[in-house]
Design an enzyme around this catalytic site. Structure first.
Site, PDB file in Angstrom:
ATOM      1  N   LYS A  40       0.813  -1.202   0.000  1.00  0.00           N
ATOM      2  CA  LYS A  40       0.000   0.000   0.000  1.00  0.00           C
ATOM      3  C   LYS A  40       0.853   1.262   0.000  1.00  0.00           C
ATOM      4  O   LYS A  40       0.641   2.166  -0.827  1.00  0.00           O
ATOM      5  CB  LYS A  40      -0.883  -0.035   1.249  1.00  0.00           C
ATOM      6  CG  LYS A  40      -1.590   1.238   1.553  1.00  0.00           C
ATOM      7  CD  LYS A  40      -2.189   1.159   2.942  1.00  0.00           C
ATOM      8  CE  LYS A  40      -1.106   1.308   3.995  1.00  0.00           C
ATOM      9  NZ  LYS A  40      -1.661   1.475   5.344  1.00  0.00           N
ATOM     10  N   THR A  41       1.835   1.288   0.896  1.00  0.00           N
ATOM     11  CA  THR A  41       2.688   2.471   0.977  1.00  0.00           C
ATOM     12  C   THR A  41       3.453   2.658  -0.320  1.00  0.00           C
ATOM     13  O   THR A  41       3.648   3.768  -0.795  1.00  0.00           O
ATOM     14  CB  THR A  41       3.664   2.337   2.157  1.00  0.00           C
ATOM     15  OG1 THR A  41       2.914   1.952   3.314  1.00  0.00           O
ATOM     16  CG2 THR A  41       4.351   3.653   2.444  1.00  0.00           C
ATOM     17  N   ASP A 225      -4.395   8.163   4.044  1.00  0.00           N
ATOM     18  CA  ASP A 225      -4.034   6.793   4.398  1.00  0.00           C
ATOM     19  C   ASP A 225      -4.914   6.330   5.552  1.00  0.00           C
ATOM     20  O   ASP A 225      -5.417   7.152   6.315  1.00  0.00           O
ATOM     21  CB  ASP A 225      -2.554   6.782   4.808  1.00  0.00           C
ATOM     22  CG  ASP A 225      -1.999   5.373   4.838  1.00  0.00           C
ATOM     23  OD1 ASP A 225      -2.698   4.454   4.383  1.00  0.00           O
ATOM     24  OD2 ASP A 225      -0.860   5.201   5.316  1.00  0.00           O
ATOM     25  N   GLU A 226      -5.073   5.022   5.716  1.00  0.00           N
ATOM     26  CA  GLU A 226      -5.875   4.465   6.817  1.00  0.00           C
ATOM     27  C   GLU A 226      -7.250   5.122   6.886  1.00  0.00           C
ATOM     28  O   GLU A 226      -7.722   5.520   7.954  1.00  0.00           O
ATOM     29  CB  GLU A 226      -5.160   4.668   8.165  1.00  0.00           C
ATOM     30  CG  GLU A 226      -3.727   4.200   8.215  1.00  0.00           C
ATOM     31  CD  GLU A 226      -3.579   2.698   8.370  1.00  0.00           C
ATOM     32  OE1 GLU A 226      -4.581   1.959   8.176  1.00  0.00           O
ATOM     33  OE2 GLU A 226      -2.455   2.252   8.651  1.00  0.00           O
ATOM     34  N   GLN A 256      -8.808  -3.786   8.970  1.00  0.00           N
ATOM     35  CA  GLN A 256      -7.802  -3.281   9.894  1.00  0.00           C
ATOM     36  C   GLN A 256      -8.280  -2.048  10.659  1.00  0.00           C
ATOM     37  O   GLN A 256      -7.479  -1.270  11.168  1.00  0.00           O
ATOM     38  CB  GLN A 256      -6.522  -2.951   9.140  1.00  0.00           C
ATOM     39  CG  GLN A 256      -5.830  -4.193   8.598  1.00  0.00           C
ATOM     40  CD  GLN A 256      -4.504  -3.854   7.958  1.00  0.00           C
ATOM     41  OE1 GLN A 256      -3.546  -3.497   8.622  1.00  0.00           O
ATOM     42  NE2 GLN A 256      -4.453  -3.979   6.649  1.00  0.00           N
ATOM     43  N   ARG A 608       1.314  -8.848  10.823  1.00  0.00           N
ATOM     44  CA  ARG A 608       2.607  -8.163  10.920  1.00  0.00           C
ATOM     45  C   ARG A 608       3.751  -9.124  10.642  1.00  0.00           C
ATOM     46  O   ARG A 608       4.868  -8.730  10.370  1.00  0.00           O
ATOM     47  CB  ARG A 608       2.843  -7.575  12.325  1.00  0.00           C
ATOM     48  CG  ARG A 608       1.871  -6.517  12.817  1.00  0.00           C
ATOM     49  CD  ARG A 608       1.661  -5.433  11.846  1.00  0.00           C
ATOM     50  NE  ARG A 608       0.481  -5.706  11.034  1.00  0.00           N
ATOM     51  CZ  ARG A 608       0.197  -5.053   9.929  1.00  0.00           C
ATOM     52  NH1 ARG A 608       0.987  -4.116   9.483  1.00  0.00           N
ATOM     53  NH2 ARG A 608      -0.888  -5.352   9.236  1.00  0.00           N
TER      54      ARG A 608
END
Length: 759
Positions: A40-41, A225-226, A256, A608
DNA sequence: ATCGCGCTCCTTTTT
DNA sequence: GGAGCGCGAT
């Protein structure tokens, strides 16, 4: 200087088709549904690079993230692509820091002055305490913390004081409404904003047409973002800003979303296509981070949630090893065993300390882990937890600095007025407060006019005057563009350091160290930010936590809550304390919604891990100084068992029986009924059978084995490991056997035994 | 006004 | 188990 050449090649190579689609689609609304570890980043940074490549001016881009960590990484990676010079010009940061900057610039438009103070949650709390105390409010149901979270929640929902008061139905809620009102009033009087105000005042600002227009024009391209974690206020701001150009790109993953408790509305991401009917939706579903087993485990867990966007996260990565599940006797055993395991792995493999992360539900759990890491001589780093900036000695010094910048900051003023002791007691202070109230002036103004207060005797008035004169003496720091030396002088002149020098208590030394650390912090700030003012230093210190400044790359095991782990990844992850009441937290009123959020939190934790994941729970745990008996978390049975290897309890009991906190006398343990569960966990019975297929050692052999080891094979006998290839479950060893020479073996099946000594 | 003892609450999670 | 607070003693 380092203005990098951009080309289609540098922007689009190394991207998958979906990522390319997102990077290429620069005009109009875009929603990227990005699963965990799906790059994503990468997509976001390449998209920004592409904008720049197409000729968009960097300062026309606004990139909003949720945490400082995420903002930092974003800036870093963009810098690497387009050169740091241009990257600096992009407005990239957290909602709070970007808005604070804009508010600082436009403060006058909404009745603030630009030297306003930002109150952190502790400042808010102490303000609320003062309000409760000053008004003689005595309700068992009203606690400062409770009120604070109600106020914060209301603000995030954009419920005004008036609205809150309207819906008040009884004495308690009416009183809460009253405190809310007082709190808001005091904030404005103090020229101060709390965290939530940074959002609400931003909305107020955008209500002013000229200002709205100015920022709509300025930000031609907006990235968020998020997005699943945005609340109502953030939602409104983003939409208003994007209204002119419609170039809004939001990224998120409903699975998330873990900040509902703070007002986040998953709906914002689910409804995005209603808000922008011409939206383009891109789904990033290929995970590049984790093994198939880890993804499988995470997926089987999240399936238990009712409300979610259907999606498939998949990976081309190897199957990997199973998720390891351990049952421990106590949190002490858990910590000790993990520390031992990690130090063993580091000695025997090519792992370094920062390949490991330990995740827990509550900050309090870090304590026993810390002890064990110290015992075992392992370097660790705690992210989050009690912040450096929230320590008393640091807050005191910052209060001295804040008062210089914003004399109306009454909370800070009260904090330091008699620390170090200067003979201004509570009686004197309340006389001055009354005086200030009657004349409707600030406390600081009242201090200046202390001679007019008849109730205060001469010698007390002198003490007050001396204090004010002391502050005034250093007031020129505020306007200085090179204030470092004067700030240091000022802090020394407060004599706070001397207080701790004279103290003989154990913690005095720690506090002195913290103060010295603050000096370093201030120095570094002013060296790396030329021409910065004290005001700017204070603003960033209010919005940045110390863990944001920590270098994650430093070689140490990382300890943090699952919330802080969001956005990070590690080769080896341990998630501890998977017990009912702890994770999921709270063992009584589990609303289905809250339970789903806890489940998403574990999902975040699991995803993670890159290669190795270990989950653990304890049968007994220390809590508030008591021992509580714990059942294993329901989540452990929700993860499909085919992804899990359950290790037996007996094997995990570290050989500390004598040292064990629980080995002595159970009758001493004070029983608190509500802390005990009647039924003994089934764990002890069921685990015995489930270990048959497991090796006798609790650490998977592929993690232990290293080049140079002497191993024993059932058929070939003794040999030396010459080479290791592959990872985790697929790891292969090339072994030179004494009897048969060189053999390549898949460690998983080889049944090797590591021997000590030479042959 | 200060110190010290004992009491209570704390524990979600973060900007 | 620890921080913060109130209350009583000095």
């Amino acid at each position: 200087m380092d203005s990098k050449e951009l080309s289609d090649e540098s922007i689009f190579s190394n991207l998958n088709d979906k990522q390319k689609e997102a990077v290429n689609y620069t005009e109009g609304p875009l929603l990227i549904i990005a699963g965990a570890g799906s790059g994503k980043t990468k997509a976001l940074t390449h998209r920004i690079a592409n904008l720049i490549h197409k000729g968009v001016k960097p300062w026309k881009i606004l990139s909003l993230t949720f945490t400082n960590k995420a903002a930092g990484e974003m800036k870093d990676r963009i810098g690497k692509m387009i050169g740091s010079e241009r990257a600096e010009q992009i407005s990239a940061g957290t909602f709070h820091s970007i808005f604070a900057m804009i508010l600082r610039r436009e403060a006058n438009a909404i009745g603030y002055t630009n030297n306003f103070t930002i109150y952190d949650s502790e400042d808010s709390l102490s303000l609320i305490r003062h309000i409760i105390k000053d008004n003689g409010i005595k309700f068992d149901e009203i606690t400062p913390q409770g009120v604070r979270s109600k106020i914060s929640w209301s603000k995030n929902q954009m419920i005004s004081v008036a609205d809150f008061a309207k819906s008040a139905v009884n004495d308690v809620t009416r009183t809460t409404a009253f405190i809310y009102g007082e709190y808001q009033k005091k904030l404005i009087q103090s020229n101060a904003m709390d965290f939530d105000d940074l959002l609400l005042n931003m909305i107020k600002l955008l209500n002013i047409p000229e200002i709205l227009e100015k920022y709509q024009n300025r930000y031609e391209y907006i990235l968020v973002d998020e997005y699943q974690d945005t609340n109502k206020a953030q939602y409104i701001i983003i939409n208003r800003l994007a209204k002119l150009h419609h170039n809004i790109c939001v990224v998120g993953d409903d699975a998330q979303s873990i900040y509902k408790w703070r007002g986040a509305e998953i709906r914002n991401i689910l409804d995005f296509k209603n808000d922008y009917p011409d939206v383009k939706i891109v789904r990033l579903e290929q995970n590049y981070r984790s093994t198939k087993n880890i993804i499988g485990g995470a997926d089987s867990l999240i399936k238990y949630n009712q409300s979610q966007i259907p999606k498939t996260l998949w990976t081309n990565n190897p199957e990997g090893s199973l998720i390891e599940l351990f049952t421990y006797d106590s949190d002490f055993d858990e910590s000790e065993s993990i520390a031992k395991k990690i130090s063993k792995l580091i000695k025997s493999n090519n792992y370094t300390l920062n390949d490991f992360a330990i995740l827990y539900r509550t900050n309090a759990q870090s304590l026993s882990l810390e002890k064990s890491f110290k015992n075992n001589g392992l370097k660790y780093m705690i992210l989050g937890g009690v912040s450096f900036y929230s320590r008393k000695e640091i807050k005191d010094i910052l209060a001295y600095l804040r008062v210089l910048v914003n004399p109306k900051d009454t909370e800070s003023l009260i904090r330091i007025i008699n620390f170090p002791v200067r003979n201004i007691g509570n009686t004197t202070i309340s006389h001055i407060q009354n005086f200030a109230f009657e004349l409707n002036i600030s406390l600081y103004e009242a201090l200046k006019r202390v001679d007019e207060i008849t109730a205060i005797k001469k010698n007390k008035a002198t003490a007050v005057t001396n204090f004010v004169e002391f502050l005034e003496e250093y007031s020129s720091i505020v306007n200085s563009s090179n204030p470092l030396d004067d700030i240091v002088d000022y802090i020394n002149a407060t004599k706070i350091r001397n207080v701790y020098l004279e103290m003989t208590t154990d913690d005095a030394e720690d506090r002195l160290m913290n103060i010295d650390q603050l000096f370093v912090d201030i120095e570094q700030y002013f060296i790396s930010n030329e021409n910065a003012t004290l005001e700017e230093y204070l603003q960033q210190s209010a919005l940045i936590t110390d863990s944001d400044k920590k270098d994650l790359k430093e070689d140490s095991v990382k300890l943090m809550t699952l919330h802080s782990a969001k956005g990070l990844e590690f080769p080896n992850v341990f998630i501890v304390g998977l017990e009912q009441g702890l994770f999921p937290l709270g063992f009584t009123n589990e609303s289905p919604e809250e339970l789903e959020e806890e489940r998403r939190l574990l999902y975040v934790g699991i995803t993670r891990a890159e290669k190795y994941l270990e989950l653990s729970h304890c049968l007994r745990r220390f809590k508030f100084g008591d021992i509580i008996i714990s059942k294993k978390s329901r989540f452990l049975s929700e993860i499909n068992s085919k992804y899990i290897n359950h290790n037996s309890k007996e094997e995990n009991n570290v050989q500390f029986k004598k040292k064990s906190l629980f080995s002595d006398d159970y009758s001493q343990i004070k029983k608190k009924d509500n802390f005990y569960f009647d039924d003994i966990p089934e764990e002890t019975k069921s685990t015995k059978q489930s270990t048959v297929n497991n090796t006798t050692n609790k650490i998977p052999i592929f993690l232990q084995i290293k080049v140079g080891d002497i191993v024993n094979h059932k058929l070939f006998g003794l040999g030396r490991v010459e080479q290791l290839n592959g990872i985790a479950d697929n790891k292969q060893a090339t072994v030179l056997f004494k009897s048969v020479g060189k053999k390549k073996l898949l460690i998983k099946y080889a049944g090797l035994e590591i021997m000590k000594g030479n042959f």
